[in-house]
Scaffold this motif. Structure first.
Motif, PDB file in Angstrom:
ATOM      1  N   VAL A  20       0.845  -1.207   0.000  1.00  0.00           N
ATOM      2  CA  VAL A  20       0.000   0.000   0.000  1.00  0.00           C
ATOM      3  C   VAL A  20       0.876   1.251   0.000  1.00  0.00           C
ATOM      4  O   VAL A  20       0.645   2.192  -0.758  1.00  0.00           O
ATOM      5  CB  VAL A  20      -0.953   0.005   1.221  1.00  0.00           C
ATOM      6  CG1 VAL A  20      -1.660   1.355   1.359  1.00  0.00           C
ATOM      7  CG2 VAL A  20      -1.976  -1.121   1.099  1.00  0.00           C
ATOM      8  N   ARG A  21       1.919   1.228   0.843  1.00  0.00           N
ATOM      9  CA  ARG A  21       2.829   2.377   0.889  1.00  0.00           C
ATOM     10  C   ARG A  21       3.506   2.591  -0.463  1.00  0.00           C
ATOM     11  O   ARG A  21       3.635   3.721  -0.923  1.00  0.00           O
ATOM     12  CB  ARG A  21       3.905   2.172   1.966  1.00  0.00           C
ATOM     13  CG  ARG A  21       3.517   2.725   3.331  1.00  0.00           C
ATOM     14  CD  ARG A  21       4.683   2.673   4.317  1.00  0.00           C
ATOM     15  NE  ARG A  21       4.941   1.306   4.776  1.00  0.00           N
ATOM     16  CZ  ARG A  21       4.349   0.752   5.840  1.00  0.00           C
ATOM     17  NH1 ARG A  21       3.512   1.450   6.570  1.00  0.00           N
ATOM     18  NH2 ARG A  21       4.607  -0.482   6.181  1.00  0.00           N
ATOM     19  N   THR A  24       0.411   3.256  -3.523  1.00  0.00           N
ATOM     20  CA  THR A  24      -0.628   4.283  -3.407  1.00  0.00           C
ATOM     21  C   THR A  24      -0.300   5.572  -4.185  1.00  0.00           C
ATOM     22  O   THR A  24      -1.194   6.127  -4.831  1.00  0.00           O
ATOM     23  CB  THR A  24      -0.943   4.571  -1.921  1.00  0.00           C
ATOM     24  OG1 THR A  24      -1.673   3.449  -1.407  1.00  0.00           O
ATOM     25  CG2 THR A  24      -1.798   5.814  -1.740  1.00  0.00           C
ATOM     26  N   PRO A  25       0.964   6.053  -4.179  1.00  0.00           N
ATOM     27  CA  PRO A  25       1.233   7.275  -4.967  1.00  0.00           C
ATOM     28  C   PRO A  25       0.870   7.117  -6.447  1.00  0.00           C
ATOM     29  O   PRO A  25       0.259   8.007  -7.036  1.00  0.00           O
ATOM     30  CB  PRO A  25       2.742   7.492  -4.783  1.00  0.00           C
ATOM     31  CG  PRO A  25       3.052   6.863  -3.467  1.00  0.00           C
ATOM     32  CD  PRO A  25       2.138   5.655  -3.376  1.00  0.00           C
ATOM     33  N   TRP A  28      -2.948   7.092  -6.802  1.00  0.00           N
ATOM     34  CA  TRP A  28      -3.442   8.458  -6.579  1.00  0.00           C
ATOM     35  C   TRP A  28      -3.342   9.268  -7.875  1.00  0.00           C
ATOM     36  O   TRP A  28      -4.304   9.925  -8.294  1.00  0.00           O
ATOM     37  CB  TRP A  28      -2.630   9.115  -5.459  1.00  0.00           C
ATOM     38  CG  TRP A  28      -2.756  10.604  -5.399  1.00  0.00           C
ATOM     39  CD1 TRP A  28      -1.868  11.528  -5.876  1.00  0.00           C
ATOM     40  CD2 TRP A  28      -3.849  11.353  -4.840  1.00  0.00           C
ATOM     41  NE1 TRP A  28      -2.336  12.801  -5.640  1.00  0.00           N
ATOM     42  CE2 TRP A  28      -3.538  12.715  -5.010  1.00  0.00           C
ATOM     43  CE3 TRP A  28      -5.046  10.988  -4.216  1.00  0.00           C
ATOM     44  CZ2 TRP A  28      -4.389  13.735  -4.576  1.00  0.00           C
ATOM     45  CZ3 TRP A  28      -5.889  12.003  -3.788  1.00  0.00           C
ATOM     46  CH2 TRP A  28      -5.564  13.353  -3.969  1.00  0.00           C
ATOM     47  N   HIS A  29      -2.195   9.192  -8.534  1.00  0.00           N
ATOM     48  CA  HIS A  29      -2.018   9.979  -9.757  1.00  0.00           C
ATOM     49  C   HIS A  29      -2.858   9.431 -10.910  1.00  0.00           C
ATOM     50  O   HIS A  29      -3.308  10.195 -11.761  1.00  0.00           O
ATOM     51  CB  HIS A  29      -0.538  10.099 -10.115  1.00  0.00           C
ATOM     52  CG  HIS A  29       0.174  11.045  -9.192  1.00  0.00           C
ATOM     53  ND1 HIS A  29       0.157  12.410  -9.384  1.00  0.00           N
ATOM     54  CD2 HIS A  29       0.850  10.840  -8.048  1.00  0.00           C
ATOM     55  CE1 HIS A  29       0.823  13.005  -8.386  1.00  0.00           C
ATOM     56  NE2 HIS A  29       1.251  12.069  -7.565  1.00  0.00           N
ATOM     57  N   PHE A 138       6.210   7.774 -12.081  1.00  0.00           N
ATOM     58  CA  PHE A 138       5.873   7.124 -10.817  1.00  0.00           C
ATOM     59  C   PHE A 138       6.240   5.655 -10.793  1.00  0.00           C
ATOM     60  O   PHE A 138       6.399   5.069  -9.732  1.00  0.00           O
ATOM     61  CB  PHE A 138       4.402   7.361 -10.460  1.00  0.00           C
ATOM     62  CG  PHE A 138       4.234   8.735  -9.898  1.00  0.00           C
ATOM     63  CD1 PHE A 138       4.452   8.964  -8.554  1.00  0.00           C
ATOM     64  CD2 PHE A 138       3.973   9.812 -10.726  1.00  0.00           C
ATOM     65  CE1 PHE A 138       4.384  10.250  -8.029  1.00  0.00           C
ATOM     66  CE2 PHE A 138       3.897  11.101 -10.215  1.00  0.00           C
ATOM     67  CZ  PHE A 138       4.101  11.320  -8.864  1.00  0.00           C
TER      68      PHE A 138
END
Lengths: 181, 153
Positions: A20-21, A24-25, A28-29, A138
């Protein structure tokens, strides 16, 4: 990431939390790039992770995991955006915020001090290029197959497009301001 | 396995800059990862995940606090939740299930599980809920429904 996935599949919640860590970024994008506001994007990302619990036992590789998460995030984001548009009242006030696009390079070229040059260069690229570059920024380790699924671009076009977008951005950054969009 | 031509150092540098720029311009909300961790903690994968579909904040007569209502949709059940300030650091949570029915209701807060049940009109309430992350669980027959985790403030 393969080790984390394997442990998460076996029920280890700390490994799942680590995934998840890490991812997630990107999600999100992905949600923001579909045009959702920040709050709706957070909901969509959370929904994606909760949905993963149902399917994680079928997901065998980190590449499959990333692809699955991105697809589910996109689909959920479209669903939310479609519903918001359908419910939009005639004056449009209530849901206008929901469909605010995430900041575009055009917005940011004037806004961000540190990255002004970069935003100005990005603003000159096609939306497609911007989308590809955002995804690669990312997750630089994405394969062509994953990028192809992520961006709905034929796999054979990914290589040339990726190369063209990067070359174009780099040449803009090294001083060229020619607009050949 | 991957025959893609590798990025050169300059490509990687540009991508790093881009990541920095996008992170600065559109940062991931600082509490998002924690919220997801909380939501995953007691979720097994067999529950139906409800979606927040509507949210309103209504000002109350006194003070700066307001009542917030959120509606969550499941395939066969909708729950509307109203959150109002209570004394001290607590809030009061009132809920209505549609269609109405007597079901076991749980509210997960950090470190504990609050339990109640809805009446035959579908109503339920939690008088004192600590502010912070919560997740609502409805046990309706054989189906367990969970809302996304949300912050009560």
């Amino acid at each position: 990431m393969g080790r984390l996935l394997e442990a998460a599949r076996a029920g280890d919640r700390e490994s799942l939390n680590e995934l998840v860590r890490e991812l997630t970024p990107l999600l999100w994008h992905v949600a923001r790039a579909q045009g959702l506001d920040r709050e709706s994007s957070s909901d969509v990302v959370q929904h994606t992770w909760l949905t993963l619990l149902k399917s994680i036992s079928d997901i065998r590789s980190p590449a499959a995991l990333t692809g699955w998460l991105v697809q589910v995030t996109k689909r959920e984001a479209w669903r939310v955006a479609r519903r918001a548009r359908a419910e939009e009242p005639v004056d449009g006030a209530e849901f206008a915020d929901l469909l605010d696009r995430s900041p575009t390079p055009e917005d940011l070229a004037t806004a961000s001090e540190t990255h002004r040059e970069l935003w100005a260069a990005l603003a000159q690229l096609s939306e497609r290029c911007q989308e590809i570059l955002r995804a690669m920024a990312f997750l630089p380790e994405l394969t062509y197959t994953e990028l192809s699924a992520l961006l709905n671009i034929a796999r054979g076009s990914i290589g040339p497009m990726r190369g063209r977008c990067l070359v174009r951005l780099r040449s803009l950054l090294t001083g060229g301001v020619r607009d050949e969009r | 396995m991957n025959a893609d031509p590798p990025f050169d150092a300059a490509d990687l540098d540009v991508l790093r800059q881009l990541r920095g720029a996008w992170t600065e311009a559109d940062p991931v909300p600082p509490d998002l990862v924690e919220t997801v961790h909380f939501a995953l903690e007691l979720t097994s994968g067999t529950e139906e995940i409800m979606r927040a579909v509507e949210e309103h904040a209504l000002p109350v007569a006194k003070g700066d606090d307001s009542t917030r209502t959120i509606t969550f949709d499941g395939t066969e059940l909708t729950v509307m939740v109203s959150v109002a300030p209570a004394s001290g650091a607590a809030v009061r949570v009132d809920g209505w299930l549609t269609p109405p029915g007597v079901h076991q209701i749980e509210l997960r807060v950090q470190g504990e599980l609050l339990r109640t049940s809805s009446d035959d009109g579908g109503r339920f309430a939690f008088d004192r809920v600590p502010r912070g992350l919560v997740q609502l669980v409805v046990r309706a027959g054989g189906t367990v429904l969970v809302t996304p985790a949300m912050v009560l403030s």
